[in-house]
Design a protein around this motif. Sequence first.
Motif, PDB file in Angstrom:
ATOM      1  N   GLY A 152      48.532   3.980 177.007  1.00 50.35           N
ATOM      2  CA  GLY A 152      49.888   4.253 176.502  1.00 50.35           C
ATOM      3  C   GLY A 152      50.035   4.077 175.003  1.00 50.35           C
ATOM      4  N   ASP A 153      49.247   3.148 174.420  1.00 47.76           N
ATOM      5  CA  ASP A 153      49.379   2.938 172.967  1.00 47.76           C
ATOM      6  C   ASP A 153      48.228   3.598 172.215  1.00 47.76           C
ATOM      7  OD1 ASP A 153      47.245   1.386 173.653  1.00 47.76           O
ATOM      8  OD2 ASP A 153      47.991  -0.460 172.744  1.00 47.76           O
ATOM      9  N   ARG A 154      47.517   4.493 172.882  1.00 53.98           N
ATOM     10  CA  ARG A 154      46.286   5.025 172.288  1.00 53.98           C
ATOM     11  C   ARG A 154      46.279   6.538 172.089  1.00 53.98           C
ATOM     12  NH1 ARG A 154      41.930   1.538 172.357  1.00 53.98           N
ATOM     13  NH2 ARG A 154      39.900   2.415 171.769  1.00 53.98           N
ATOM     14  N   VAL A 155      46.773   7.293 173.079  1.00 54.43           N
ATOM     15  CA  VAL A 155      46.669   8.756 172.957  1.00 54.43           C
ATOM     16  C   VAL A 155      47.984   9.341 172.427  1.00 54.43           C
ATOM     17  CG1 VAL A 155      44.873   8.991 174.709  1.00 54.43           C
ATOM     18  CG2 VAL A 155      47.250   9.170 175.385  1.00 54.43           C
ATOM     19  N   ALA A 156      47.845  10.491 171.766  1.00 58.36           N
ATOM     20  CA  ALA A 156      49.016  11.106 171.125  1.00 58.36           C
ATOM     21  C   ALA A 156      50.044  11.559 172.162  1.00 58.36           C
ATOM     22  CB  ALA A 156      48.570  12.286 170.272  1.00 58.36           C
ATOM     23  N   VAL A 157      49.563  12.241 173.190  1.00 52.06           N
ATOM     24  CA  VAL A 157      50.473  12.849 174.167  1.00 52.06           C
ATOM     25  C   VAL A 157      50.011  12.502 175.574  1.00 52.06           C
ATOM     26  CG1 VAL A 157      51.454  15.023 175.021  1.00 52.06           C
ATOM     27  CG2 VAL A 157      50.881  14.798 172.596  1.00 52.06           C
ATOM     28  N   VAL A 158      50.953  12.106 176.423  1.00 58.29           N
ATOM     29  CA  VAL A 158      50.653  11.878 177.840  1.00 58.29           C
ATOM     30  C   VAL A 158      51.459  12.896 178.647  1.00 58.29           C
ATOM     31  CG1 VAL A 158      50.739  10.268 179.772  1.00 58.29           C
ATOM     32  CG2 VAL A 158      50.179   9.432 177.482  1.00 58.29           C
ATOM     33  N   LYS A 159      50.785  13.500 179.618  1.00 57.14           N
ATOM     34  CA  LYS A 159      51.406  14.597 180.384  1.00 57.14           C
ATOM     35  C   LYS A 159      51.431  14.242 181.870  1.00 57.14           C
ATOM     36  CE  LYS A 159      49.108  18.588 180.970  1.00 57.14           C
ATOM     37  NZ  LYS A 159      49.061  18.813 182.415  1.00 57.14           N
TER      38      LYS A 159
ATOM     39  N   LEU B  58      58.123   7.783 188.358  1.00 59.19           N
ATOM     40  CA  LEU B  58      58.026   8.690 187.204  1.00 59.19           C
ATOM     41  C   LEU B  58      58.973   8.232 186.084  1.00 59.19           C
ATOM     42  CD1 LEU B  58      56.952  11.300 185.886  1.00 59.19           C
ATOM     43  CD2 LEU B  58      58.764  12.556 187.064  1.00 59.19           C
ATOM     44  N   GLU B  59      60.214   7.918 186.467  1.00 60.42           N
ATOM     45  CA  GLU B  59      61.191   7.468 185.455  1.00 60.42           C
ATOM     46  C   GLU B  59      60.671   6.257 184.697  1.00 60.42           C
ATOM     47  OE1 GLU B  59      65.110   8.398 188.087  1.00 60.42           O
ATOM     48  OE2 GLU B  59      65.185   6.608 186.824  1.00 60.42           O
ATOM     49  N   SER B  60      60.174   5.284 185.449  1.00 57.26           N
ATOM     50  CA  SER B  60      59.733   4.055 184.785  1.00 57.26           C
ATOM     51  C   SER B  60      58.476   4.306 183.948  1.00 57.26           C
ATOM     52  CB  SER B  60      59.585   2.958 185.842  1.00 57.26           C
ATOM     53  OG  SER B  60      58.353   2.358 185.791  1.00 57.26           O
ATOM     54  N   THR B  61      57.589   5.187 184.426  1.00 58.06           N
ATOM     55  CA  THR B  61      56.374   5.514 183.657  1.00 58.06           C
ATOM     56  C   THR B  61      56.741   6.187 182.339  1.00 58.06           C
ATOM     57  OG1 THR B  61      55.196   5.806 185.749  1.00 58.06           O
ATOM     58  CG2 THR B  61      54.156   6.734 183.791  1.00 58.06           C
ATOM     59  N   ILE B  62      57.678   7.112 182.400  1.00 58.41           N
ATOM     60  CA  ILE B  62      58.121   7.809 181.184  1.00 58.41           C
ATOM     61  C   ILE B  62      58.669   6.789 180.182  1.00 58.41           C
ATOM     62  CG2 ILE B  62      59.912   9.352 180.262  1.00 58.41           C
ATOM     63  CD1 ILE B  62      59.643  10.963 182.950  1.00 58.41           C
ATOM     64  N   ARG B  63      59.510   5.882 180.678  1.00 59.47           N
ATOM     65  CA  ARG B  63      60.133   4.872 179.791  1.00 59.47           C
ATOM     66  C   ARG B  63      59.058   4.014 179.115  1.00 59.47           C
ATOM     67  NH1 ARG B  63      64.065   3.843 183.236  1.00 59.47           N
ATOM     68  NH2 ARG B  63      62.837   2.256 184.296  1.00 59.47           N
ATOM     69  N   GLN B  64      58.108   3.548 179.926  1.00 59.57           N
ATOM     70  CA  GLN B  64      57.061   2.669 179.367  1.00 59.57           C
ATOM     71  C   GLN B  64      56.226   3.411 178.329  1.00 59.57           C
ATOM     72  OE1 GLN B  64      54.739   0.531 182.456  1.00 59.57           O
ATOM     73  NE2 GLN B  64      56.312   1.254 183.839  1.00 59.57           N
ATOM     74  N   LEU B  65      55.866   4.649 178.634  1.00 61.60           N
ATOM     75  CA  LEU B  65      55.041   5.419 177.691  1.00 61.60           C
ATOM     76  C   LEU B  65      55.769   5.640 176.376  1.00 61.60           C
ATOM     77  CD1 LEU B  65      53.605   8.077 180.168  1.00 61.60           C
ATOM     78  CD2 LEU B  65      52.246   6.420 178.874  1.00 61.60           C
ATOM     79  N   ARG B  66      57.055   5.967 176.457  1.00 67.71           N
ATOM     80  CA  ARG B  66      57.809   6.219 175.225  1.00 67.71           C
ATOM     81  C   ARG B  66      57.937   4.926 174.420  1.00 67.71           C
ATOM     82  NH1 ARG B  66      62.542   8.524 174.600  1.00 67.71           N
ATOM     83  NH2 ARG B  66      61.780   9.996 173.043  1.00 67.71           N
ATOM     84  N   ASN B  67      58.097   3.797 175.114  1.00 72.60           N
ATOM     85  CA  ASN B  67      58.177   2.508 174.402  1.00 72.60           C
ATOM     86  C   ASN B  67      56.877   2.189 173.676  1.00 72.60           C
ATOM     87  OD1 ASN B  67      60.782   2.073 175.148  1.00 72.60           O
ATOM     88  ND2 ASN B  67      60.281   0.795 176.932  1.00 72.60           N
ATOM     89  N   LEU B  68      55.764   2.703 174.189  1.00 70.54           N
ATOM     90  CA  LEU B  68      54.459   2.450 173.555  1.00 70.54           C
ATOM     91  C   LEU B  68      54.119   3.509 172.501  1.00 70.54           C
ATOM     92  CD1 LEU B  68      52.448   1.313 176.698  1.00 70.54           C
ATOM     93  CD2 LEU B  68      53.020  -0.088 174.717  1.00 70.54           C
ATOM     94  N   GLY B  69      55.040   4.415 172.251  1.00 70.84           N
ATOM     95  CA  GLY B  69      54.841   5.385 171.171  1.00 70.84           C
ATOM     96  C   GLY B  69      54.117   6.656 171.576  1.00 70.84           C
TER      97      GLY B  69
END
Length: 278
Positions: free
Chosen positions: A53-60, A77-88
């Motif tokens: 989550g804090d390493r790759v540019a884009v997660v799909k 899915l909702e929680s995964t999206i939130r966590q990924l966005r929080n990690l940039g």
Amino acid sequence: MESFGARLHRAMAERGPLCVGIDPHPELLARWGLRDDVGGLDRFAGMFVDALGDRVAVVKPQSAFFERFGSQGMAVLESTIRQLRNLGSIVLLDVKRGDIGSTVRAYASAYLDPSSPVYVDAVTASPFLGVGSLAPMFELAAEHGGGVFVLALTSNPEGASVQRARGADGRTVAQTVIDEISQLNAGAEPLGSIGAVIGATVGETGCDLSRVHGPLLAPGLGAQGATAADLRTVFGSALPAVLPAYSREVLGAGPDPEALRAAADRIVAECRAVLEMS
Ligand SMILES: O=c1ccn([C@@H]2O[C@H](COP(=O)(O)O)[C@@H](O)[C@H]2O)c(=O)[nH]1
């Protein structure tokens, strides 16, 4: 507000040109020692987020693999999206939506309105009802700094019979989609926010990609047989705008977080070598 194209351009420069998919196939859940149920899905997504989550540019995230567990899968899915966005990470939801314009408006508010629980940075969209029918997505994306990736030449072999077919003006369907995307991105700097999906498996596209001026998402790498070197043949001088996308090739290295990170790093290095030679 920074546009999606500008954010993506920066993320690719900082984290490397790579989009990694979250595609929890039943076989991958088993390989990761997880059950094929919503608990397994939740663990899989959580382990992915912790490792990458804090390493790759884009997660799909591939929506289908979450939808198959109903409302509980959607909650993951909702929680995964939130966590990924929080990690940039930039989150591109692979959901391939498309419909008549009035319904597309509802899809746009589902995914591209920041007040939605499944709000993401960008979505994939199908132009089969006409690129113009996707206008509500393009408008909401522009309003909130989001992006839309429109299918043009997909990585599966069945796509060619439709996408390489020629219309009355002699252009292929794919070229028509690309030309409409080019108009939407005209004048955007450093990169437009409307992308095209062009599979790395398709060989010579026969398309003029010189005016797209938006990101070119390239799935089909790894598990579907294409290699980073194939990107040269497919994209030619458009290589700098390519965002290589891998799912199973990276996920197959899991569940060990170090192995997942090593796989992502190796692929970034391979892709950089190809993209930077252009
Ligand atoms: O043309 C397309 C458009 C989307 N996809 C999606 O990308 C991933 C590919 O997964 P791999 O494991 O890397 O094969 C998957 O979610 C597809 O639905 C695509 O493959 N081709």
